[in-house]
Design a protein around this motif. Structure first.
Motif, PDB file in Angstrom:
ATOM      1  N   SER A  25       0.568  -0.948   0.035  1.00 30.49           N
ATOM      2  CA  SER A  25      -0.011  -0.001  -0.107  1.00 30.49           C
ATOM      3  C   SER A  25       0.832   1.199  -0.097  1.00 30.49           C
ATOM      4  O   SER A  25       2.084   1.234   0.338  1.00 30.49           O
ATOM      5  CB  SER A  25      -0.797   0.086   1.367  1.00 30.49           C
ATOM      6  N   SER A  55      -3.309  -5.812   4.214  1.00 28.85           N
ATOM      7  CA  SER A  55      -4.066  -5.428   2.993  1.00 28.85           C
ATOM      8  C   SER A  55      -4.272  -3.918   3.309  1.00 28.85           C
ATOM      9  O   SER A  55      -4.692  -3.598   4.294  1.00 28.85           O
ATOM     10  CB  SER A  55      -5.279  -6.250   3.069  1.00 28.85           C
ATOM     11  N   PRO A  56      -4.608  -3.232   2.056  1.00 27.14           N
ATOM     12  CA  PRO A  56      -4.935  -1.726   2.200  1.00 27.14           C
ATOM     13  C   PRO A  56      -6.248  -1.677   2.838  1.00 27.14           C
ATOM     14  O   PRO A  56      -6.408  -0.629   3.875  1.00 27.14           O
ATOM     15  CB  PRO A  56      -5.108  -1.279   0.892  1.00 27.14           C
ATOM     16  N   PRO A  96      -4.084   0.891  -2.708  1.00 22.67           N
ATOM     17  CA  PRO A  96      -3.413   0.019  -2.882  1.00 22.67           C
ATOM     18  C   PRO A  96      -2.171   0.309  -3.912  1.00 22.67           C
ATOM     19  O   PRO A  96      -2.346   1.260  -4.712  1.00 22.67           O
ATOM     20  CB  PRO A  96      -4.128  -1.094  -3.877  1.00 22.67           C
ATOM     21  N   ASN A 112      -0.767  -0.241  -6.961  1.00 27.10           N
ATOM     22  CA  ASN A 112      -0.901  -0.840  -8.218  1.00 27.10           C
ATOM     23  C   ASN A 112      -0.800   0.100  -9.364  1.00 27.10           C
ATOM     24  O   ASN A 112      -0.441   1.186  -8.994  1.00 27.10           O
ATOM     25  CB  ASN A 112      -2.481  -1.565  -8.311  1.00 27.10           C
TER      26      ASN A 112
END
Length: 405
Positions: free
Chosen positions: A96, A146-147, A169, A171
């Motif tokens: 993240s 996890s975000p 996230p 990405n």
């Protein structure tokens, strides 16, 4: 490890006053030993350099260690050489970007954020400064949680510390062309247009009370809008031009649009306000799409009615999807920015929903919140630093005043 055993890797950490040629001098020393560079990080803070390199260890690693120390001495810098048994471990799953914004950003707040990240079992892999004025913005690269999990704990801490914390996230979407969909009243511009019109009708306070209740979600938006517009009956249409001339953009609005336009972003404004203002705003700022309500005008006077369907909460989300299709981007690549209850569906539908100086119920529902009074602070959430913004402006001949160092 036995003291005479050959290590697999060497971690070199060089620190001291920065000057031209430091990195090249160290790399030249490593080049003569024929080692491979496995990883490298360099940080410059107040002209102090921290350079870290992970390299393979040669057969005669002690000779390289001594050469590295000699190079550091010649540069007037400090160095540490640590032996290891392998390359960097892969980062844990769950990556993240955690952007922290404060004005000011105190050490206690950063300590609290770092503590919550550690409590989540995550690790801070890298820290970058995105801005030092008019707010301080820091981007943390985090792995190991996890975000969604990070967002849940950090949103509570952000409220407790009085700072903004955005979790996204890590990405490719963060780097790609996206569609920005903005609310207008109290987001892109300061204040509410309908209240500015109402001031000419002598009913500003009555309209403002209805507006506030609607933004808190206490009244149905369409019903509240029609009730407010009825109070405008008899106002000359020429007032709309006067209102537009009095509109003030949110601080940083032009910088936000100008900067992202250079990167190929598309923009839309979706408003529960009126086309007589939003269409002109779109033309002025170079915004690609606009949707708002149309006031009924007969013989140069407002009738107190609205032409066509009302752009309400559901209508804003519908407009976002339609504009994304027209722009050729996925809904996941959209960013929605708003402040009121009628923005909730739009914020939820977008790939990233940002509550900007919003009501509490909106902040709680959005992906993230920005509560500083600078719309261009959103650029930091997208990985764009203040230095990059200013450099691009300077190339275009736009001079930005800088504070003292």
């Amino acid at each position: 490890m036995a003291s005479d055993a050959k290590p697999e890797t060497l971690l070199i950490t060089l620190t001291g006053k920065d000057r031209p040629g430091v990195t090249s001098a160290l790399l030249a020393t490593l080049a003569r030993a024929g080692v491979e560079v496995l990883d490298v990080e360099q940080i410059l803070l107040r002209r102090r350099l921290i350079l870290g390199l992970l390299v393979t260890a040669p057969r005669d690693w002690r000779k390289l260690r001594d050469a590295i120390h000699a190079t550091a001495d010649a540069l007037g810098m400090s160095v540490e050489v640590d032996r290891g048994t392998g390359d960097n471990r892969p980062r844990p799953e769950g990556r993240s970007h955690v952007t922290v914004i404060g004005a000011p950003l105190k050490a206690a707040a950063m300590a609290a954020v770092a503590g919550r990240i550690a409590d989540s079992g995550a690790n801070i892999d890298k820290i970058e400064r995105m801005a030092r004025y008019p707010v301080t913005a820091i981007d943390l690269h985090v792995s190991g949680a996890s975000p969604e999990a990070l967002r849940a704990v950090l949103s509570v801490e952000a409220a407790a510390q009085g700072i903004d914390v955005a979790v996204q996230p890590a990405n490719l979407l963060r780097r790609g062309m996206r569609l920005i969909v903005m609310d207008v009243d109290s987001t892109l511009i300061q204040g509410e247009v309908i209240e500015m019109i109402a001031a000419h009708a002598g009913c500003e306070h009555e309209v403002a009370a209805i507006t506030e209740a609607a933004m808190r979600g206490e009244l149905d938006f369409e019903e509240s809008l029609r009730a407010r517009v009825r109070l405008l009956e008899g106002v000359p249409a020429s007032v709309l031009d006067e209102v537009y001339d009095a509109v003030e953009l949110a601080p940083g609005a032009r910088t936000l649009v100008r900067t992202l336009a250079r990167l190929g972003y598309r923009f839309a404004i979706v408003s529960g306000g009126f086309t007589h203002v939003t269409d002109r705003l779109a033309a002025d700022l170079g915004i690609h799409f606009a949707r708002a309500n149309e006031l009924e005008i007969v013989d140069g006077v407002l009738t107190g009615g609205i032409v066509g369907d009302v752009v309400d909460r559901a209508g804003k989300a519908r407009a976002l999807r339609e504009f994304a299709e027209q722009a050729g981007v996925s809904v996941a690549a959209t960013i929605a920015i708003g402040d009121g209850a009628n923005d909730l569906d739009m914020l939820s539908a977008a790939g990233l929903g940002i509550a900007y100086n919003a009501k509490p119920m909106v902040r709680d529902a959005a992906d993230t919140a920005v509560n500083v009074p600078y719309l261009d602070a959103i650029l930091y959430l997208l990985g764009i630093s203040r230095e990059e913004i200013e450099a691009a402006d300077a190339e275009a001949g736009i001079v930005t005043p800088r504070p003292p160092v």
